[in-house]
Scaffold this motif. Structure first.
Motif, PDB file in Angstrom:
ATOM      1  N   ARG A 156       6.402 -20.460  20.647  1.00  0.00           N
ATOM      2  CA  ARG A 156       7.535 -19.731  20.082  1.00  0.00           C
ATOM      3  C   ARG A 156       7.120 -18.798  18.952  1.00  0.00           C
ATOM      4  O   ARG A 156       7.825 -17.836  18.650  1.00  0.00           O
ATOM      5  CB  ARG A 156       8.606 -20.723  19.617  1.00  0.00           C
ATOM      6  CG  ARG A 156       9.450 -21.194  20.784  1.00  0.00           C
ATOM      7  CD  ARG A 156      10.152 -22.507  20.534  1.00  0.00           C
ATOM      8  NE  ARG A 156      10.928 -22.847  21.713  1.00  0.00           N
ATOM      9  CZ  ARG A 156      10.397 -23.362  22.817  1.00  0.00           C
ATOM     10  NH1 ARG A 156       9.094 -23.591  22.887  1.00  0.00           N
ATOM     11  NH2 ARG A 156      11.153 -23.644  23.865  1.00  0.00           N
ATOM     12  N   GLU A 222      17.112 -24.539  19.374  1.00  0.00           N
ATOM     13  CA  GLU A 222      16.234 -24.369  20.530  1.00  0.00           C
ATOM     14  C   GLU A 222      14.947 -25.174  20.370  1.00  0.00           C
ATOM     15  O   GLU A 222      14.461 -25.789  21.323  1.00  0.00           O
ATOM     16  CB  GLU A 222      15.901 -22.886  20.735  1.00  0.00           C
ATOM     17  CG  GLU A 222      15.073 -22.635  21.990  1.00  0.00           C
ATOM     18  CD  GLU A 222      14.721 -21.171  22.165  1.00  0.00           C
ATOM     19  OE1 GLU A 222      13.972 -20.872  23.110  1.00  0.00           O
ATOM     20  OE2 GLU A 222      15.178 -20.335  21.363  1.00  0.00           O
ATOM     21  N   GLN A 225      15.795 -28.784  20.988  1.00  0.00           N
ATOM     22  CA  GLN A 225      15.976 -29.023  22.417  1.00  0.00           C
ATOM     23  C   GLN A 225      14.618 -29.096  23.119  1.00  0.00           C
ATOM     24  O   GLN A 225      14.372 -29.980  23.948  1.00  0.00           O
ATOM     25  CB  GLN A 225      16.822 -27.910  23.037  1.00  0.00           C
ATOM     26  CG  GLN A 225      17.105 -28.105  24.522  1.00  0.00           C
ATOM     27  CD  GLN A 225      17.921 -26.958  25.077  1.00  0.00           C
ATOM     28  OE1 GLN A 225      17.640 -25.793  24.792  1.00  0.00           O
ATOM     29  NE2 GLN A 225      18.943 -27.265  25.858  1.00  0.00           N
ATOM     30  N   SER A 226      13.717 -28.187  22.774  1.00  0.00           N
ATOM     31  CA  SER A 226      12.384 -28.200  23.364  1.00  0.00           C
ATOM     32  C   SER A 226      11.628 -29.469  22.997  1.00  0.00           C
ATOM     33  O   SER A 226      10.919 -30.051  23.826  1.00  0.00           O
ATOM     34  CB  SER A 226      11.608 -26.967  22.900  1.00  0.00           C
ATOM     35  OG  SER A 226      10.311 -26.965  23.436  1.00  0.00           O
TER      36      SER A 226
END
Length: 266
Positions: A156, A222, A225-226
């Motif tokens: 990311r 995010e 969640q990852s």
């Protein structure tokens, strides 16, 4: 005010609304052992509950930020599957609790950050490094899967292609290289590190507290969640490699100050 007196591997400092958490195992390069691993798994819960602080700074004592796993601890985890299994659960708490902290967390990267040390630095919200610091995730050089947070942070921050190159080689980056890749925010001269970190911490501490906290919270969704999706698989594969010959060879080679010989393992 939250009392942090029951920590032995972490030390704490207050400056107004800024709470600084220091990895304080300098004689061991701030490397992770059982005690530090356990303390890292609860310190971010305690920091979140600390009513006297609105900003957290995470740093290391001495020349290192965090050297990753201590070699004696690695050997203990090879010799004791039960110890390794306990540490898998603890590892999940470290990453999830750091991502759950609503307060902004600044990493003051005072020195080398490797393995879990790099994961800690990169899961902070803003990372400011001394220009002498280096950072990388050499799990594979230790014969291990990068299971403790690198899998979610590196792609990311720098994109999948560069993340794969870095995680599959275990290469260390200079602070300047890390800034150029977008891995960290700033690299400054060592004598300017405190003033740069303090200025940013003060700016955040004097801002709209809840707007800042909840903007961060939404941006972390995010990542969280990852983390939920990948943590069990990543740590599961890391568990397998913990019991393979390559990891034992890497630990022995490090202790004997030689290059590991990774013979084919099928």
């Amino acid at each position: 005010m939250k009392n942090f007196d029951d920590y032995s591997m972490l030390s704490f400092e207050r400056r107004g609304k800024v709470l600084t958490i220091k990895i304080d195992h300098a004689e061991g390069r701030n490397a992770v052992n059982d005690a530090l691993h356990h303390e890292l798994s609860r310190v971010f819960f305690d920091a979140q509950d600390d009513e006297e602080s609105d900003v957290i700074v995470l740093t290391g004592v001495g020349k290192w930020f965090c050297a990753g796993g201590d070699m004696n601890w690695f050997q203990e985890c090879i010799d004791s599957p039960a110890k390794w299994r306990r540490n898998v659960t603890i590892a999940k708490r470290i990453t999830s609790s750091l991502l759950d902290v609503e307060k902004p967390v600044i990493c003051r990267l005072n020195g080398a950050a490797a393995g879990l040390g790099a994961s800690l630095a990169l899961l902070c919200d803003i990372t400011i490094a001394a220009d002498t610091a280096v950072i990388g995730d050499p799990h594979v050089k230790m014969g291990l899967v990068a299971g403790d947070g690198g899998i979610i942070s590196w792609p990311r921050l720098v994109g999948m292609a560069r993340a794969k190159e870095m995680l599959l080689t275990g290469r260390m980056l200079s602070a300047a290289e890390a800034v150029a890749l977008g891995l960290i925010n700033h690299a400054v001269a060592s004598h300017e590190l405190d003033s740069k970190v303090d200025a940013l911490a003060d700016e955040l501490a004097s801002g709209a507290t809840w707007a800042i906290r909840w903007t961060k919270t939404v941006m972390n969704l995010e990542l969280k969640q990852s983390n939920v999706l990948t943590a069990d698989a990543a740590l599961g594969y890391e568990t397998i490699t913990n019991h393979m010959r390559h990891h034992q060879e890497a630990v022995c080679a490090f202790k004997e100050k030689r290059k590991p010989s990774f013979e084919p393992e099928r």
